[in-house]
Design a protein around this motif. Structure first.
Motif, PDB file in Angstrom:
ATOM      1  N   LEU A 164      14.824  -1.696  -1.242  1.00 49.37           N
ATOM      2  CA  LEU A 164      13.537  -2.382  -1.237  1.00 49.37           C
ATOM      3  C   LEU A 164      12.951  -2.434   0.173  1.00 49.37           C
ATOM      4  O   LEU A 164      11.746  -2.331   0.369  1.00 49.37           O
ATOM      5  N   GLU A 165      13.847  -2.581   1.193  1.00 46.79           N
ATOM      6  CA  GLU A 165      13.381  -2.638   2.583  1.00 46.79           C
ATOM      7  C   GLU A 165      12.755  -1.306   2.984  1.00 46.79           C
ATOM      8  O   GLU A 165      11.689  -1.254   3.589  1.00 46.79           O
ATOM      9  N   GLU A 166      13.454  -0.210   2.633  1.00 42.91           N
ATOM     10  CA  GLU A 166      12.923   1.120   2.951  1.00 42.91           C
ATOM     11  C   GLU A 166      11.570   1.333   2.271  1.00 42.91           C
ATOM     12  O   GLU A 166      10.634   1.883   2.856  1.00 42.91           O
ATOM     13  N   PHE A 167      11.513   0.879   1.021  1.00 45.45           N
ATOM     14  CA  PHE A 167      10.286   1.047   0.247  1.00 45.45           C
ATOM     15  C   PHE A 167       9.115   0.323   0.928  1.00 45.45           C
ATOM     16  O   PHE A 167       8.029   0.888   1.105  1.00 45.45           O
ATOM     17  N   VAL A 168       9.373  -0.919   1.347  1.00 49.57           N
ATOM     18  CA  VAL A 168       8.315  -1.684   2.010  1.00 49.57           C
ATOM     19  C   VAL A 168       7.947  -1.027   3.341  1.00 49.57           C
ATOM     20  O   VAL A 168       6.767  -0.921   3.709  1.00 49.57           O
ATOM     21  N   ASP A 169       8.975  -0.557   4.030  1.00 49.34           N
ATOM     22  CA  ASP A 169       8.755   0.056   5.339  1.00 49.34           C
ATOM     23  C   ASP A 169       7.858   1.301   5.224  1.00 49.34           C
ATOM     24  O   ASP A 169       6.870   1.442   5.953  1.00 49.34           O
ATOM     25  N   ILE A 170       8.192   2.179   4.298  1.00 51.45           N
ATOM     26  CA  ILE A 170       7.365   3.384   4.099  1.00 51.45           C
ATOM     27  C   ILE A 170       5.963   2.988   3.652  1.00 51.45           C
ATOM     28  O   ILE A 170       4.955   3.530   4.123  1.00 51.45           O
ATOM     29  N   SER A 171       5.903   2.009   2.736  1.00 53.88           N
ATOM     30  CA  SER A 171       4.598   1.565   2.239  1.00 53.88           C
ATOM     31  C   SER A 171       3.721   1.070   3.377  1.00 53.88           C
ATOM     32  O   SER A 171       2.525   1.330   3.420  1.00 53.88           O
ATOM     33  N   LYS A 172       4.349   0.357   4.330  1.00 52.60           N
ATOM     34  CA  LYS A 172       3.583  -0.160   5.466  1.00 52.60           C
ATOM     35  C   LYS A 172       3.031   0.989   6.309  1.00 52.60           C
ATOM     36  O   LYS A 172       1.887   0.962   6.755  1.00 52.60           O
ATOM     37  N   GLN A 173       3.874   1.984   6.517  1.00 53.47           N
ATOM     38  CA  GLN A 173       3.416   3.123   7.319  1.00 53.47           C
ATOM     39  C   GLN A 173       2.260   3.846   6.670  1.00 53.47           C
ATOM     40  O   GLN A 173       1.416   4.436   7.342  1.00 53.47           O
ATOM     41  N   LEU A 174       2.234   3.822   5.326  1.00 58.57           N
ATOM     42  CA  LEU A 174       1.199   4.581   4.626  1.00 58.57           C
ATOM     43  C   LEU A 174      -0.035   3.747   4.297  1.00 58.57           C
ATOM     44  O   LEU A 174      -1.018   4.263   3.782  1.00 58.57           O
ATOM     45  N   THR A 175       0.049   2.427   4.563  1.00 57.56           N
ATOM     46  CA  THR A 175      -1.125   1.591   4.340  1.00 57.56           C
ATOM     47  C   THR A 175      -1.978   1.650   5.591  1.00 57.56           C
ATOM     48  O   THR A 175      -1.595   1.144   6.637  1.00 57.56           O
ATOM     49  N   LYS A 176      -3.103   2.337   5.522  1.00 53.42           N
ATOM     50  CA  LYS A 176      -3.911   2.435   6.741  1.00 53.42           C
ATOM     51  C   LYS A 176      -5.386   2.691   6.468  1.00 53.42           C
ATOM     52  O   LYS A 176      -5.804   2.935   5.339  1.00 53.42           O
ATOM     53  N   ASP A 177      -6.098   2.626   7.559  1.00 51.30           N
ATOM     54  CA  ASP A 177      -7.534   2.849   7.515  1.00 51.30           C
ATOM     55  C   ASP A 177      -7.783   4.252   8.058  1.00 51.30           C
ATOM     56  O   ASP A 177      -7.736   4.479   9.253  1.00 51.30           O
ATOM     57  N   LEU A 178      -8.010   5.191   7.167  1.00 52.38           N
ATOM     58  CA  LEU A 178      -8.093   6.588   7.594  1.00 52.38           C
ATOM     59  C   LEU A 178      -9.403   6.926   8.295  1.00 52.38           C
ATOM     60  O   LEU A 178      -9.428   7.651   9.278  1.00 52.38           O
ATOM     61  N   ASN A 179     -10.511   6.397   7.793  1.00 45.10           N
ATOM     62  CA  ASN A 179     -11.804   6.805   8.370  1.00 45.10           C
ATOM     63  C   ASN A 179     -12.300   5.864   9.470  1.00 45.10           C
ATOM     64  O   ASN A 179     -13.388   6.035   9.996  1.00 45.10           O
ATOM     65  N   GLY A 180     -11.482   4.875   9.790  1.00 47.17           N
ATOM     66  CA  GLY A 180     -11.809   4.020  10.921  1.00 47.17           C
ATOM     67  C   GLY A 180     -13.012   3.112  10.734  1.00 47.17           C
ATOM     68  O   GLY A 180     -13.665   2.734  11.706  1.00 47.17           O
ATOM     69  N   ASP A 181     -13.320   2.724   9.485  1.00 50.67           N
ATOM     70  CA  ASP A 181     -14.468   1.828   9.287  1.00 50.67           C
ATOM     71  C   ASP A 181     -14.032   0.369   9.249  1.00 50.67           C
ATOM     72  O   ASP A 181     -14.816  -0.507   8.900  1.00 50.67           O
ATOM     73  N   GLY A 182     -12.773   0.125   9.622  1.00 49.25           N
ATOM     74  CA  GLY A 182     -12.305  -1.260   9.673  1.00 49.25           C
ATOM     75  C   GLY A 182     -11.779  -1.771   8.348  1.00 49.25           C
ATOM     76  O   GLY A 182     -11.324  -2.898   8.250  1.00 49.25           O
ATOM     77  N   GLU A 183     -11.859  -0.935   7.313  1.00 48.33           N
ATOM     78  CA  GLU A 183     -11.315  -1.369   6.030  1.00 48.33           C
ATOM     79  C   GLU A 183     -10.244  -0.407   5.572  1.00 48.33           C
ATOM     80  O   GLU A 183     -10.389   0.810   5.728  1.00 48.33           O
ATOM     81  N   LEU A 184      -9.187  -0.954   4.974  1.00 53.15           N
ATOM     82  CA  LEU A 184      -8.101  -0.099   4.497  1.00 53.15           C
ATOM     83  C   LEU A 184      -8.614   0.832   3.413  1.00 53.15           C
ATOM     84  O   LEU A 184      -9.415   0.441   2.572  1.00 53.15           O
ATOM     85  N   ASP A 185      -8.181   2.077   3.459  1.00 52.05           N
ATOM     86  CA  ASP A 185      -8.528   2.955   2.344  1.00 52.05           C
ATOM     87  C   ASP A 185      -7.335   3.754   1.835  1.00 52.05           C
ATOM     88  O   ASP A 185      -7.475   4.682   1.066  1.00 52.05           O
ATOM     89  N   GLN A 186      -6.145   3.369   2.282  1.00 52.79           N
ATOM     90  CA  GLN A 186      -4.939   3.985   1.732  1.00 52.79           C
ATOM     91  C   GLN A 186      -3.846   2.926   1.716  1.00 52.79           C
ATOM     92  O   GLN A 186      -3.706   2.165   2.668  1.00 52.79           O
ATOM     93  N   TRP A 187      -3.119   2.886   0.605  1.00 57.05           N
ATOM     94  CA  TRP A 187      -2.125   1.826   0.460  1.00 57.05           C
ATOM     95  C   TRP A 187      -0.761   2.376   0.055  1.00 57.05           C
ATOM     96  O   TRP A 187      -0.673   3.489  -0.488  1.00 57.05           O
ATOM     97  N   GLY A 188       0.260   1.568   0.285  1.00 59.31           N
ATOM     98  CA  GLY A 188       1.611   1.970  -0.071  1.00 59.31           C
ATOM     99  C   GLY A 188       1.799   2.037  -1.575  1.00 59.31           C
ATOM    100  O   GLY A 188       2.314   2.999  -2.129  1.00 59.31           O
ATOM    101  N   THR A 189       1.351   0.978  -2.252  1.00 60.50           N
ATOM    102  CA  THR A 189       1.538   0.959  -3.695  1.00 60.50           C
ATOM    103  C   THR A 189       0.547  -0.009  -4.336  1.00 60.50           C
ATOM    104  O   THR A 189      -0.317  -0.553  -3.658  1.00 60.50           O
TER     105      THR A 189
END
Lengths: 304, 443
Positions: free
Chosen positions: B181-206
């Protein structure tokens, strides 16, 4: 022909009798349909309400157990409460449709267009509308919240929040019923005799007074009809609930009584209990309707 | 003349009423030929698949099969109406969760002797899970006589967006060892991000739906919904609370799902399909839709809690024989055709709506590397190994189980702790379960 008439003088003519029989035959079709498909199931569910019945095997008589259970069932009470809560959409709908009817009753361009626009939801399938509104209410990218966003309002996640799910459903139901009420009001407005308004304006009555003392009383039969049918229809609200909040909403906050009855009967194998709840619901609707008819009779008047 | 017209009218009317009545009754054969009724629900793929299977059955056995097909939503209501009206179809779909009630009330027939001694079907070639789901010995589902054969088995697996991992330079998860579960959360955190830089998240872990994914995390954390003999609700254990709390924290603490209070599948399902979500559940019924997606995806074992072993559920739909059938043997044969006919199975598998019921067919299907997903073996591992039945499928009704989800929203919103909520919910669920067991005459 004449001989026939003479011969059967004490009795009715053969023609009359035959036509009478044919008429009875015509009446028999809906009557048999009613007996078979309405009265029989109705009586059977009265019986079933006193049994423990799972819908699969034969019902077992258990007295008034179902009714006692109902009284202690928090979900039954909650579902009843929800159902009646959602009826506050009825007066709102009536006021809005009256306003719309008054607007469309004026001589202006495009009235046919607007009438159509407001009537489209009425003839659309409720299932399709429910799905449409489900998307519109989506907390993240739904139409409703996008519009609110333009005005800088952060909209709630309508259908997933126990405080907003009922208002959301009320708004939808009002929107759906608006066209129908509007059309009836429009017809009623157009049948108000012009001379009443003329006489009133000669007497110096203003627009508000005319509306208050002529229009409203004249359309009262329509209002009465709409209130009665909306309450009956509103107590049976089901399809939109089942589609938009298939689990009865967050914390059971949008479950209507018919939804709960349906769920008990067909998902939880409590057909007997569900019958008992339907009987109670039927009685409540009946009593409310009787009261309405009584009140209406007291308020009746006629113009000569 | 007039009289005869009256008589004609009455006759016509009676005939109409008669038609209406007989219209409701299933299986009224209008020829001397034998006729069976088969009631089912499903989409075009199922209809197409069964048409061929039924034709083969009709020719081999010289009978006619009358097909009654309904929409998925209507099926349960219509079937129950048919049963209440004492017009049980000869052969029909039965939900996994209904087996106990239907057997207890004599709606379905014991078909053990027919399917065990059958020459059209080899019982050992069908998934044990699929057959065992329809066994019932009077108190426990899963053991005893066979009352239906599986129409399908539906392993609820876990998928990830391969293209997203590659773009982010994150090593792909192992297909054999589950993530913790820790690994899962860790990867999810890395993949949760704001790709286009508009200040809002547009990609999530799950973005998981509690109703369909909680089971997996609870089970792999060592918790369960019921005790062994299904008489006690066991959701008030620390393991269960831990799993539910962790699930709620994915949104409220870790922030790896699209905004809070957003566990509605509609959002995340569509976000997954538009490539904005890294991990998402995948069932066999999704495969045809997901095959069209413009990113690469694959299956992995469900992330595992304290026990270190993945767990998830397997759905199934059964095909049973109605107890009032005039020809039990022939009806059982039809069930065999529908469940195990090679052509029908192939049609359904090719349509991408289910995995094969037959083990040998599944082996060739897994080996096929041209179709997605690459790791089809995961589906089979679930069916053969770590998959379980949904908790309510083994009880008389689902009222106790539904109760868990009715008031769960405050936990998901972070307004109530999982432990508090479960402590409140357990007695209510227990009362419903006691009621259900009493109705079933057990416990």
């Amino acid at each position: 022909m004449s001989t026939t008439v003479l011969r059967s003088k004490p009795r009715r003519s053969r023609l009359h009798r035959r036509e009478h029989q044919v008429a009875l035959a015509f009446i028999a079709i809906p009557l048999i349909g009613f007996l078979l498909f309405t009265l029989y199931p109705l009586l059977y569910s009265v019986y079933a309400s006193f049994t423990s019945w799972n819908g699969l095997a034969a019902p077992k008589f258990n007295g008034i157990d179902n009714y006692i259970k109902m009284w202690n069932d928090p979900y039954f009470l909650k579902a009843m409460w929800n159902t009646f809560y959602m009826m506050i959409g009825i007066p709102i709908g009536l006021v809005l449709s009256m306003a719309l009817a008054l607007g469309l009753n004026r001589k202006m361009r495009g009235t046919t267009f607007f009438r159509t626009v407001y009537y489209v939801p009425v003839i659309s399938s409720i299932a399709a509308i429910a799905i449409l509104w489900q998307w519109a209410y989506n907390g993240d990218f739904g139409l409703v919240n996008q519009v609110l966003d333009i005005f800088g309002i952060q909209g709630p996640n309508w259908l997933a929040d126990k405080d907003t799910v009922k208002p959301a459903l009320i708004i939808m139901a009002t929107w759906k019923g608006l066209g129908y009420s509007m059309l009836l009001y429009l017809a009623a407005l157009q049948s108000v005799p012009r001379y009443l308004y003329e006489a009133a304006s000669l007497d110096g009555a203003g627009t508000w007074q005319q509306f208050r003392n002529i229009t409203l009383p004249m359309v009262r039969p329509v209002t009465f009809f709409l209130v009665v049918t909306s309450i009956i229809g509103g107590s049976q609200i089901f399809i939109e609930i089942n589609i938009m909040t298939p689990l009865g909403g967050p914390e059971f906050s949008s479950a209507s009584i018919v939804w709960y009855i349906w769920r008990q009967a067909f998902n939880n194998l409590h057909m007997g209990y569900a019958s008992a709840m339907s009987i109670v619901l039927g009685l409540i609707i009946f009593v409310i309707t009787v009261i309405q008819f009584r009140l209406n009779r007291r308020n009746q008047f006629s113009i000569d | 003349m007039k009289k005869s017209r009256l008589i004609a009218a009455s006759v016509a009317m009676i005939a109409t009423t008669g038609l209406l009545l007989s219209g409701c009754s299933a299986g009224a054969a209008d020829t001397g030929e034998k006729q069976l009724t088969f009631m089912f629900r499903g989409g075009e793929d199922e209809k197409a698949a069964y048409t061929t299977a039924i034709k083969a059955f009709e020719e081999a056995n010289d009978v006619k099969v009358k097909i009654i097909s309904t929409t998925a939503d209507d099926y349960s209501t219509k079937l129950k109406a048919a049963i209440a009206g004492k017009q049980i179809p000869d052969v029909f779909y039965i939900a996994q969760g209904d087996i106990q009630a239907y057997v207890n009330n004599g709606v379905v027939l014991d078909i053990t002797e027919y399917v065990e001694g059958s020459d059209t079907l080899d019982l050992d070639n069908i998934w044990e899970y699929g057959v065992d789901s329809y066994r019932f010995d009077g108190s426990l589902v899963g053991e005893g006589a066979i009352y239906a054969l599986p129409k399908d088995v539906g392993p609820f697996s876990f998928g990830y967006n391969k293209s997203m991992f590659e773009a982010a330079g994150i090593p792909l998860p192992d297909v054999d060892v589950p993530l913790t579960l820790e690994e899962f959360v860790d990867i999810s955190k890395q993949l949760t991000k704001d790709l286009n830089g508009d200040g809002e998240l547009d990609q999530w872990g799950t973005g998981l739906n509690v109703q369909w994914s909680l089971q997996s995390f609870a089970w792999s954390n060592g918790a369960d919904f019921l005790n062994e003999d299904r008489t006690k609700v066991t959701v008030d254990t620390p393991e269960f609370a831990e799993a539910l709390q962790w699930f709620a924290d994915l949104s409220n603490v870790e922030g790896v799902t699209p905004s809070t209070a957003q566990a509605q599948t509609l959002d995340t399902y569509q976000r997954w399909m538009s490539g904005q979500i890294a991990f998402f559940p995948v069932g066999p019924w999704d495969v045809s839709t997901y095959a069209e997606l413009d990113f690469d995806w694959d299956l992995i074992p469900y992330p595992a809690g304290k026990t270190g072993e993945s767990a998830t559920w397997v759905g199934s739909l059964g095909i049973a024989v109605g107890s009032t059938t005039e020809d039990p043997e022939l009806s059982a044969k039809l069930v065999e055709y529908l469940s195990a006919d090679v052509t029908a199975q192939q049609t359904l598998v090719d349509a991408g709506v289910q995995i094969p019921n037959l083990k040998d067919m599944a082996d060739t299907w897994v080996a096929d590397s041209t179709s997605k997903p690459a790791n089809k073996q995961e589906f089979l591992d679930i069916v053969n190994g770590y998959g379980r039945a949904l908790p309510a499928n083994n009880t008389y009704n689902a009222e106790w189980y539904d109760e868990l989800f009715t008031n769960i929203q405050p936990v998901l919103d972070g307004k109530q702790t999982a432990a508090d909520y479960l402590k409140e919910a357990q007695p209510k669920m227990q009362a419903f379960l006691d009621d259900a067991n009493a109705q079933a005459g057990i416990g």
